[in-house]
Design an enzyme around this catalytic site. Structure first.
Site, PDB file in Angstrom:
ATOM      1  N   ASP A  88       2.869   9.021   3.733  1.00 56.26           N
ATOM      2  CA  ASP A  88       3.297   8.251   2.567  1.00 56.26           C
ATOM      3  C   ASP A  88       2.117   8.139   1.603  1.00 56.26           C
ATOM      4  O   ASP A  88       1.084   7.567   1.944  1.00 56.26           O
ATOM      5  CB  ASP A  88       3.757   6.861   3.017  1.00 56.26           C
ATOM      6  CG  ASP A  88       4.203   5.984   1.858  1.00 56.26           C
ATOM      7  OD1 ASP A  88       4.384   6.505   0.741  1.00 56.26           O
ATOM      8  OD2 ASP A  88       4.375   4.763   2.072  1.00 56.26           O
ATOM      9  N   ASP A  90       1.240   6.574  -1.928  1.00 57.89           N
ATOM     10  CA  ASP A  90       1.800   5.546  -2.797  1.00 57.89           C
ATOM     11  C   ASP A  90       0.750   5.101  -3.806  1.00 57.89           C
ATOM     12  O   ASP A  90      -0.425   4.949  -3.458  1.00 57.89           O
ATOM     13  CB  ASP A  90       2.253   4.352  -1.942  1.00 57.89           C
ATOM     14  CG  ASP A  90       3.121   3.381  -2.700  1.00 57.89           C
ATOM     15  OD1 ASP A  90       2.638   2.808  -3.696  1.00 57.89           O
ATOM     16  OD2 ASP A  90       4.279   3.173  -2.299  1.00 57.89           O
ATOM     17  N   ASP A 215      -1.009   6.278   3.574  1.00 52.81           N
ATOM     18  CA  ASP A 215      -0.777   4.992   4.237  1.00 52.81           C
ATOM     19  C   ASP A 215      -0.873   5.232   5.737  1.00 52.81           C
ATOM     20  O   ASP A 215       0.037   5.779   6.356  1.00 52.81           O
ATOM     21  CB  ASP A 215       0.597   4.446   3.856  1.00 52.81           C
ATOM     22  CG  ASP A 215       0.847   3.041   4.400  1.00 52.81           C
ATOM     23  OD1 ASP A 215       0.251   2.687   5.436  1.00 52.81           O
ATOM     24  OD2 ASP A 215       1.655   2.312   3.806  1.00 52.81           O
TER      25      ASP A 215
END
EC number: 2.7.7.-
Length: 312
Positions: A88, A90, A215
């Site tokens: 992930d 982000d 992440d």
């Protein structure tokens, strides 16, 4: 709720979820009225779509893991079979000027996230020999990369943590590659296993270039829930859009344009707070109590962000 009606109409007419082995996945749903329901299982994508049309959740997630009994509530009894490797990227985790200055979806921040996603894919393929199964625009401020190759499915949390450390360059010491020769500094490069000479060179010159901002909690969790590709992100009203790796070479504006699902019509929005800033492709300047007629996708976005309220 008007937004819920828009979601339902989209799922009824256009929904196309992109999930492998749906019968082995756990599903979770968060609803507009609040609350989250987990441990749901479906035998087919059509069964899932029927449920989504009927219940119209705000958020839809599936497990990264494959289970023998995905609908079992007791995690110990689910029968874990393996899990995709999920990354992930982000904007919330990117320490760039564009991502720091706003927590909303901005083209500038998404460009930074796209650059990080491309860097990750280069390392996965070039250094680790792993080919992403799926690349997805999250529908918000980043991208999800799914790896489903057989050799990664049974990696435990410890092994995934070691991979995270490698990608984030934990413990990397640039001074190992620099020696003094008189008054000069000489940079030494040694080809390491995995062919990561180029990344080492970048890291010596700028340590930040070596680190990939993923992440870490998402990647090391072998039971992680991830947003369903092809579903609507309930924070933005944008599609969690499956992409090709070639799409990541295009302008990020093209990706966002494809992720806008509510393109027709306008809606009235009453602002519940003073707001000034860039949102998606628009610049907004409004005072608390102002009423503006906005493109449907933008009004829905602002309501989901609790900046305003749509009304008839």
């Amino acid at each position: 709720m008007i937004v819920e009606v828009f979601f339902r109409n989209f799922y009824r007419n256009y929904a196309k979820f992109d999930i492998d082995a749906v019968e082995k996945r756990e599903f979770a749903f968060q609803y507009f009225e609040g609350g989250i329901v987990r441990h749901r299982a479906f035998k087919t994508l059509e069964e899932l779509k029927k449920f989504v049309i009927e219940k119209t959740p705000r958020h839809i997630y599936h497990s990264s893991a494959y289970y023998e009994r995905p609908g079992e509530e007791d995690m110990e009894r689910k029968g874990w079979l393996g899990a995709d490797l999920i990354f992930d990227i982000d904007g919330d985790h990117l320490d760039t000027e564009a991502c720091r200055e706003s927590k909303l979806v901005s083209i500038a921040c998404l460009n930074d996230a796209k650059e990080e996603a491309n860097k990750l894919i280069d390392v996965l393929t070039g250094e680790l020999g792993l080919k992403p199964r799926r690349v997805v625009f999250s529908g918000n401020r980043g991208f999800h990369i799914h790896v489903s190759e057989e050799e990664v499915l049974t990696l435990g949390a410890k092994e995934r943590r070691e991979l995270v450390n490698y990608l984030k360059a934990v413990g990397f010491d640039p001074s190992r590659f620099v020696v003094k020769k008189g008054r000069k500094k000489v940079v030494l490069y040694e080809e390491e296993v995995g062919g990561n000479l180029f990344r080492i060179r970048q890291g010596v010159e700028d340590p930040r270039a070596l680190k990939i901002e993923i992440d870490e909690v998402v990647t090391q969790d072998i039971h992680r829930l991830i947003r369903v590709p092809g579903s609507i992100n309930g924070k933005t009203g944008l599609l969690a859009l499956p992409l090709s790796q070639q799409d990541l070479e295009k302008d990020v504006e093209q990706i966002v344009e494809r992720a806008i699902v509510f393109k027709k019509g306008n809606l009235k929005l009453r602002f519940n707070k003073t707001f000034e800033g860039a949102v998606l492709f628009e610049k907004i300047n409004a005072r608390e109590g102002d009423v503006k007629v906005l493109p449907a996708y933008l009004a829905i976005y602002l309501e989901l962000q609790e900046i305003g309220k749509i009304y008839d």
